[in-house]
Enzyme design. Sequence first.
Site, PDB file in Angstrom:
ATOM      1  N   MET A   1       0.846  -1.206   0.000  1.00 49.16           N
ATOM      2  CA  MET A   1       0.000   0.000   0.000  1.00 49.16           C
ATOM      3  C   MET A   1       0.872   1.243   0.000  1.00 49.16           C
ATOM      4  O   MET A   1       1.864   1.304   0.728  1.00 49.16           O
ATOM      5  CB  MET A   1      -0.865   0.013   1.260  1.00 49.16           C
ATOM      6  CG  MET A   1      -1.664  -1.255   1.470  1.00 49.16           C
ATOM      7  SD  MET A   1      -2.647  -1.093   2.963  1.00 49.16           S
ATOM      8  CE  MET A   1      -3.375  -2.731   3.044  1.00 49.16           C
TER       9      MET A   1
ATOM     10  N   HIS B   1       0.006  -8.040  -3.871  1.00 46.64           N
ATOM     11  CA  HIS B   1      -1.214  -7.267  -4.128  1.00 46.64           C
ATOM     12  C   HIS B   1      -0.838  -5.791  -4.143  1.00 46.64           C
ATOM     13  O   HIS B   1      -0.609  -5.190  -3.087  1.00 46.64           O
ATOM     14  CB  HIS B   1      -2.245  -7.592  -3.034  1.00 46.64           C
ATOM     15  CG  HIS B   1      -3.560  -6.922  -3.215  1.00 46.64           C
ATOM     16  ND1 HIS B   1      -4.571  -7.020  -2.280  1.00 46.64           N
ATOM     17  CD2 HIS B   1      -4.055  -6.157  -4.217  1.00 46.64           C
ATOM     18  CE1 HIS B   1      -5.624  -6.336  -2.706  1.00 46.64           C
ATOM     19  NE2 HIS B   1      -5.328  -5.797  -3.878  1.00 46.64           N
TER      20      HIS B   1
ATOM     21  N   MET C   1      -1.603  -2.378  -4.162  1.00 48.91           N
ATOM     22  CA  MET C   1      -2.603  -1.328  -3.940  1.00 48.91           C
ATOM     23  C   MET C   1      -1.882   0.007  -4.028  1.00 48.91           C
ATOM     24  O   MET C   1      -1.714   0.733  -3.032  1.00 48.91           O
ATOM     25  CB  MET C   1      -3.264  -1.535  -2.568  1.00 48.91           C
ATOM     26  CG  MET C   1      -4.236  -2.701  -2.584  1.00 48.91           C
ATOM     27  SD  MET C   1      -4.761  -3.156  -0.926  1.00 48.91           S
ATOM     28  CE  MET C   1      -3.422  -4.242  -0.502  1.00 48.91           C
TER      29      MET C   1
ATOM     30  N   MET D   1     -12.272  -8.121  -4.534  1.00 50.47           N
ATOM     31  CA  MET D   1     -12.146  -7.557  -3.185  1.00 50.47           C
ATOM     32  C   MET D   1     -13.516  -7.557  -2.518  1.00 50.47           C
ATOM     33  O   MET D   1     -14.481  -7.012  -3.062  1.00 50.47           O
ATOM     34  CB  MET D   1     -11.625  -6.113  -3.247  1.00 50.47           C
ATOM     35  CG  MET D   1     -10.209  -5.944  -3.765  1.00 50.47           C
ATOM     36  SD  MET D   1      -8.964  -6.654  -2.687  1.00 50.47           S
ATOM     37  CE  MET D   1      -9.259  -5.841  -1.126  1.00 50.47           C
TER      38      MET D   1
ATOM     39  N   PHE E   1      -7.133  -1.963   4.666  1.00 56.18           N
ATOM     40  CA  PHE E   1      -6.943  -2.457   6.027  1.00 56.18           C
ATOM     41  C   PHE E   1      -7.391  -3.898   6.147  1.00 56.18           C
ATOM     42  O   PHE E   1      -8.346  -4.308   5.477  1.00 56.18           O
ATOM     43  CB  PHE E   1      -7.747  -1.600   7.019  1.00 56.18           C
ATOM     44  CG  PHE E   1      -7.358  -0.151   6.977  1.00 56.18           C
ATOM     45  CD1 PHE E   1      -6.322   0.324   7.760  1.00 56.18           C
ATOM     46  CD2 PHE E   1      -8.015   0.721   6.119  1.00 56.18           C
ATOM     47  CE1 PHE E   1      -5.932   1.665   7.697  1.00 56.18           C
ATOM     48  CE2 PHE E   1      -7.642   2.063   6.046  1.00 56.18           C
ATOM     49  CZ  PHE E   1      -6.599   2.536   6.835  1.00 56.18           C
TER      50      PHE E   1
ATOM     51  N   ASP F   1     -10.642 -11.699  -1.563  1.00 57.98           N
ATOM     52  CA  ASP F   1      -9.772 -11.039  -0.587  1.00 57.98           C
ATOM     53  C   ASP F   1     -10.560 -10.052   0.261  1.00 57.98           C
ATOM     54  O   ASP F   1     -11.126  -9.093  -0.266  1.00 57.98           O
ATOM     55  CB  ASP F   1      -8.649 -10.305  -1.343  1.00 57.98           C
ATOM     56  CG  ASP F   1      -7.625  -9.677  -0.403  1.00 57.98           C
ATOM     57  OD1 ASP F   1      -7.648  -9.992   0.801  1.00 57.98           O
ATOM     58  OD2 ASP F   1      -6.809  -8.872  -0.895  1.00 57.98           O
TER      59      ASP F   1
END
Length: 234
Positions: free
Chosen positions: A43, A72, A74, A143, A149, A181
Amino acid sequence: MATLPTRPIRIAPSLLSADFANLGGAIREAEAAGVQGFHLDVMDGHFVPNISFGPALVAAVRRRTRLPLDIHLMVERPERFLEPFRRAGGTRFTFHVEATSEPVELARSIRALGGEAGAALRPETPIARVGPWIREVDALLVMTVNPGFSGQKFLPEGLAKIREARAVSDRAGGRVDIGVDGGITPETGRDAARAGGTFFVCGNAAFEGGEIAANLARLRQAIRQGVEERHALP
Ligand code: DX5
Ligand code: ZN
């Protein structure tokens, strides 16, 4: 009689929920419990309102396991990070379709680096966005929470999307993994498996209370039950 599932169940704990001061121990315990890979949530504080970790941590995880690592991403402009995360030992690179205007190009550059390509969708992004180019990727990641979070509640409207993603993948030959996820527990994992998920990311449900082996055994059993229920559907 229920047909046996043709695909193996694949569970990948998200290390975001592990004890960062004891990652090696968490990896060892999850691996001993029979997981099929690890999910690493990157992230950038822009694409999502949180910051996590970068290639150095992925490289440290790679030194502790040979299992596939699903990165992943993000992040905004994910193309900037493919090479560093590939060098760090990532296996699959899952970018967000909302973070790029060139998904096909991105998927091809991931494959050119020898990685598997994954496309993630935020809860509000329809599956139709990936329909035209689904064959360019190895996985979709549906998602079922808003990214940013761990420890959030599974959004039940995600189930229809999993069903749709699985149908689109099956029509395209069925080789695209349908990942789920966010908010996976034994209950929601079972629902997600019944809806057609093939790859299950779990954060809190894997690591809570430090009971990693018991948590994963419960998750696996529930997910297996969901797969069997799917195969028993008329
Ligand atoms: C959320 C992340 C998820 C999350 C999963 O932004 O992409 O991978 O860490 O954690 P749980 O299973 O606790 O929702
Ligand atoms: Zn994730």
